[in-house]
Design a protein around this motif. Structure first.
Motif, PDB file in Angstrom:
ATOM      1  N   MET A 194       0.389  -1.044   0.015  1.00  0.00           N
ATOM      2  CA  MET A 194       0.103  -0.042   0.120  1.00  0.00           C
ATOM      3  C   MET A 194       0.724   1.123  -0.044  1.00  0.00           C
ATOM      4  SD  MET A 194      -3.011  -1.111  -0.257  1.00  0.00           S
ATOM      5  CE  MET A 194      -4.073   0.363   0.320  1.00  0.00           C
ATOM      6  N   GLU A 195       1.435   1.636  -1.112  1.00  0.00           N
ATOM      7  CA  GLU A 195       2.237   2.753  -1.255  1.00  0.00           C
ATOM      8  C   GLU A 195       2.242   3.286  -2.607  1.00  0.00           C
ATOM      9  OE1 GLU A 195       6.416   0.907  -0.506  1.00  0.00           O
ATOM     10  OE2 GLU A 195       6.354   0.009   1.588  1.00  0.00           O
ATOM     11  N   ALA A 252       4.465   4.399  -4.948  1.00  0.00           N
ATOM     12  CA  ALA A 252       5.730   3.946  -5.720  1.00  0.00           C
ATOM     13  C   ALA A 252       4.937   2.279  -6.341  1.00  0.00           C
ATOM     14  CB  ALA A 252       6.907   4.459  -4.463  1.00  0.00           C
ATOM     15  N   ALA A 253       4.252   1.809  -5.388  1.00  0.00           N
ATOM     16  CA  ALA A 253       4.330   0.088  -6.118  1.00  0.00           C
ATOM     17  C   ALA A 253       3.034   0.711  -6.329  1.00  0.00           C
ATOM     18  CB  ALA A 253       4.208  -0.842  -4.830  1.00  0.00           C
ATOM     19  N   TRP A 254       1.922   1.569  -6.596  1.00  0.00           N
ATOM     20  CA  TRP A 254       0.942   1.021  -7.226  1.00  0.00           C
ATOM     21  C   TRP A 254       0.428   2.614  -9.107  1.00  0.00           C
ATOM     22  CZ3 TRP A 254      -3.866  -1.323  -6.458  1.00  0.00           C
ATOM     23  CH2 TRP A 254      -3.456  -2.101  -5.556  1.00  0.00           C
ATOM     24  N   SER A 255       1.845   3.289  -8.637  1.00  0.00           N
ATOM     25  CA  SER A 255       1.811   4.431  -9.926  1.00  0.00           C
ATOM     26  C   SER A 255       1.704   3.715 -11.853  1.00  0.00           C
ATOM     27  CB  SER A 255       3.050   5.258  -9.653  1.00  0.00           C
ATOM     28  OG  SER A 255       4.233   4.329  -9.799  1.00  0.00           O
ATOM     29  N   ALA A 256       2.124   3.211 -12.400  1.00  0.00           N
ATOM     30  CA  ALA A 256       1.715   2.322 -13.207  1.00  0.00           C
ATOM     31  C   ALA A 256       1.031   1.461 -13.079  1.00  0.00           C
ATOM     32  CB  ALA A 256       3.342   0.902 -13.509  1.00  0.00           C
ATOM     33  N   ARG A 257       0.316   1.130 -11.886  1.00  0.00           N
ATOM     34  CA  ARG A 257      -0.855   0.202 -12.080  1.00  0.00           C
ATOM     35  C   ARG A 257      -2.288   1.323 -12.687  1.00  0.00           C
ATOM     36  NH1 ARG A 257       2.120  -3.201  -8.913  1.00  0.00           N
ATOM     37  NH2 ARG A 257       1.959  -5.234  -9.459  1.00  0.00           N
ATOM     38  N   ILE A 258      -2.104   2.733 -11.985  1.00  0.00           N
ATOM     39  CA  ILE A 258      -3.310   3.321 -11.214  1.00  0.00           C
ATOM     40  C   ILE A 258      -3.783   3.921 -12.253  1.00  0.00           C
ATOM     41  CG2 ILE A 258      -3.687   5.555 -10.751  1.00  0.00           C
ATOM     42  CD1 ILE A 258      -2.705   4.909  -7.767  1.00  0.00           C
ATOM     43  N   ALA A 259      -1.975   4.162 -13.826  1.00  0.00           N
ATOM     44  CA  ALA A 259      -2.266   4.257 -14.573  1.00  0.00           C
ATOM     45  C   ALA A 259      -3.023   3.528 -15.810  1.00  0.00           C
ATOM     46  CB  ALA A 259      -0.719   4.847 -14.827  1.00  0.00           C
ATOM     47  N   GLN A 260      -3.130   2.674 -16.055  1.00  0.00           N
ATOM     48  CA  GLN A 260      -4.009   1.545 -16.660  1.00  0.00           C
ATOM     49  C   GLN A 260      -5.616   2.579 -16.392  1.00  0.00           C
ATOM     50  OE1 GLN A 260      -3.273  -2.224 -16.014  1.00  0.00           O
ATOM     51  NE2 GLN A 260      -1.132  -2.682 -15.158  1.00  0.00           N
ATOM     52  N   GLY A 261      -5.773   2.712 -15.340  1.00  0.00           N
ATOM     53  CA  GLY A 261      -7.136   3.401 -14.901  1.00  0.00           C
ATOM     54  C   GLY A 261      -8.054   2.439 -13.964  1.00  0.00           C
ATOM     55  N   LYS A 262      -9.215   3.028 -13.950  1.00  0.00           N
ATOM     56  CA  LYS A 262      -9.234   2.445 -12.355  1.00  0.00           C
ATOM     57  C   LYS A 262     -10.781   1.129 -13.157  1.00  0.00           C
ATOM     58  CE  LYS A 262     -12.637   5.276  -9.601  1.00  0.00           C
ATOM     59  NZ  LYS A 262     -13.236   6.295  -8.594  1.00  0.00           N
ATOM     60  N   ASP A 263     -11.017   1.446 -13.742  1.00  0.00           N
ATOM     61  CA  ASP A 263     -11.930   0.160 -14.628  1.00  0.00           C
ATOM     62  C   ASP A 263     -10.802  -0.963 -14.532  1.00  0.00           C
ATOM     63  OD1 ASP A 263     -14.196   1.619 -14.545  1.00  0.00           O
ATOM     64  OD2 ASP A 263     -13.527   2.172 -16.523  1.00  0.00           O
ATOM     65  N   MET A 290      -8.263   1.131  -1.424  1.00  0.00           N
ATOM     66  CA  MET A 290      -7.522   1.291  -1.695  1.00  0.00           C
ATOM     67  C   MET A 290      -6.821   2.350  -1.994  1.00  0.00           C
ATOM     68  SD  MET A 290      -6.735  -2.526  -1.958  1.00  0.00           S
ATOM     69  CE  MET A 290      -5.548  -2.508  -2.351  1.00  0.00           C
ATOM     70  N   ILE A 291      -6.630   2.961  -3.886  1.00  0.00           N
ATOM     71  CA  ILE A 291      -5.896   3.824  -3.898  1.00  0.00           C
ATOM     72  C   ILE A 291      -6.552   5.126  -3.412  1.00  0.00           C
ATOM     73  CG2 ILE A 291      -6.801   4.923  -6.176  1.00  0.00           C
ATOM     74  CD1 ILE A 291      -7.788   2.493  -7.500  1.00  0.00           C
ATOM     75  N   GLY A 292      -7.597   6.132  -2.176  1.00  0.00           N
ATOM     76  CA  GLY A 292      -7.546   6.141  -2.305  1.00  0.00           C
ATOM     77  C   GLY A 292      -6.762   6.485  -0.544  1.00  0.00           C
ATOM     78  N   ASN A 293      -6.237   5.687  -0.769  1.00  0.00           N
ATOM     79  CA  ASN A 293      -5.551   5.993   0.779  1.00  0.00           C
ATOM     80  C   ASN A 293      -4.106   5.177   1.291  1.00  0.00           C
ATOM     81  OD1 ASN A 293      -7.331   5.777   3.281  1.00  0.00           O
ATOM     82  ND2 ASN A 293      -8.595   4.448   2.150  1.00  0.00           N
ATOM     83  N   LEU A 294      -3.410   5.144  -0.360  1.00  0.00           N
ATOM     84  CA  LEU A 294      -2.339   4.538  -0.808  1.00  0.00           C
ATOM     85  C   LEU A 294      -1.026   5.754  -0.036  1.00  0.00           C
ATOM     86  CD1 LEU A 294      -2.201   4.033  -4.495  1.00  0.00           C
ATOM     87  CD2 LEU A 294      -2.090   2.594  -2.086  1.00  0.00           C
TER      88      LEU A 294
END
Length: 70
Positions: free
Chosen positions: A14-15, A17-28, A65-69
């Motif tokens: 839940m950091e 940096a670990a999610w930036s590439a995943r978030i770039a794919q879009g929430k859907d 989860m996205i809102g609490n990174l």
């Protein structure tokens, strides 16, 4: 939280940096992977391994989860 707190099975912690590439794919896409499962990098079981969860519950969890990174 069992997997994403400690990074079990290659899951991103839940950091931000670990999610930036995943978030770039879009929430859907993230929501779809959480509902259906995803096995590209690490193992994301469908519905987090809990088949009794509804799509709405899984989507709400992904959004939380996205809102609490950190």
């Amino acid at each position: 939280s069992g997997c994403h707190t400690g990074g079990a099975g290659g899951s991103p912690k839940m950091e931000k940096a670990a999610w930036s590439a995943r978030i770039a794919q879009g929430k859907d896409t993230l929501q779809k992977h959480a509902i259906e499962g995803y096995n590209n990098v690490g193992v994301m079981p469908a519905r987090g391994g809990n088949p009794s969860l509804t799509d709405e519950q899984v989507i709400a969890t992904v959004d939380w989860m996205i809102g609490n990174l950190k």
